[in-house]
Design a protein around this motif. Structure first.
Motif, short mmCIF file in Angstrom:
data_model
loop_
_atom_site.label_atom_id
_atom_site.label_comp_id
_atom_site.label_asym_id
_atom_site.label_seq_id
_atom_site.Cartn_x
_atom_site.Cartn_y
_atom_site.Cartn_z
N UNK A 57 0.81 -1.21 0.00
CA UNK A 57 0.00 0.00 0.00
C UNK A 57 0.84 1.26 0.00
N UNK A 58 1.90 1.26 0.78
CA UNK A 58 2.81 2.41 0.81
C UNK A 58 3.47 2.60 -0.55
N UNK A 59 3.92 1.50 -1.14
CA UNK A 59 4.59 1.59 -2.45
C UNK A 59 3.65 2.16 -3.52
N UNK A 60 2.41 1.70 -3.53
CA UNK A 60 1.45 2.19 -4.51
C UNK A 60 1.13 3.66 -4.25
N UNK A 61 0.92 4.03 -3.00
CA UNK A 61 0.61 5.43 -2.67
C UNK A 61 1.77 6.35 -3.02
N UNK A 62 2.97 5.91 -2.73
CA UNK A 62 4.16 6.73 -3.05
C UNK A 62 4.29 6.90 -4.56
N UNK A 63 4.07 5.84 -5.31
CA UNK A 63 4.17 5.92 -6.76
C UNK A 63 3.15 6.90 -7.33
N UNK A 64 1.91 6.81 -6.87
CA UNK A 64 0.86 7.71 -7.36
C UNK A 64 1.18 9.16 -7.01
N UNK A 65 1.58 9.39 -5.75
CA UNK A 65 1.88 10.75 -5.31
C UNK A 65 3.07 11.33 -6.06
N UNK A 66 4.11 10.53 -6.24
CA UNK A 66 5.28 11.01 -6.97
C UNK A 66 4.95 11.29 -8.43
N UNK A 67 4.10 10.47 -9.04
CA UNK A 67 3.70 10.72 -10.42
C UNK A 67 2.91 12.02 -10.55
N UNK A 68 2.06 12.30 -9.57
CA UNK A 68 1.31 13.56 -9.59
C UNK A 68 2.27 14.73 -9.45
N UNK A 69 3.26 14.60 -8.57
CA UNK A 69 4.24 15.67 -8.41
C UNK A 69 5.05 15.87 -9.70
#
Length: 109
Positions: A57-69
């Motif tokens: 869950x952390x890995x997926x959330x980090x990936x999504x957030x970093x992609x948005x950034x």
């Protein structure tokens, strides 16, 4: 395509699309995780599965957030988010590593 017509809305559309695809992906992954939890009950993996699911869950959330950034043009913030996510996964995996090292020590004895 939309960026050429209304560039001020393109970032918001990309964010909404990213979140939408992420939500659909999460909905598709949920039954798989439920099945894995079900079949692992009563096994040695059952003790470690919550930590593994949290790390996923952390890995997926980090990936999504970093992609948005990155879409917003904030590469520096995206790299810090990756670093934070890696640190969080490392913290979550400490009990697993402790048990693994203990098991290795028992095997060596």
């Amino acid at each position: 395509m939309f960026k050429n017509l209304r560039s001020e809305y393109s970032l918001f559309i990309r964010i909404i699309l990213t979140l939408g695809v992420s939500l659909v992906t999460t909905v598709l992954i949920y039954p798989i995780l439920t099945y894995i939890i079900e079949i692992s009950s009563g096994t040695a993996l059952e003790k470690y599965l919550p930590s593994l699911v949290k790390a996923l869950g952390i890995a997926i959330s980090v990936q999504i957030t970093a992609d948005i950034c990155k879409d917003a043009g904030e590469e520096a913030i995206a790299s810090r988010i990756y670093l934070f996510g890696q640190a969080e996964i490392l913290i979550i995996s400490i009990p697993i590593m402790k048990n693994l090292l203990s098991l290795c020590g028992d095997i060596i004895k």
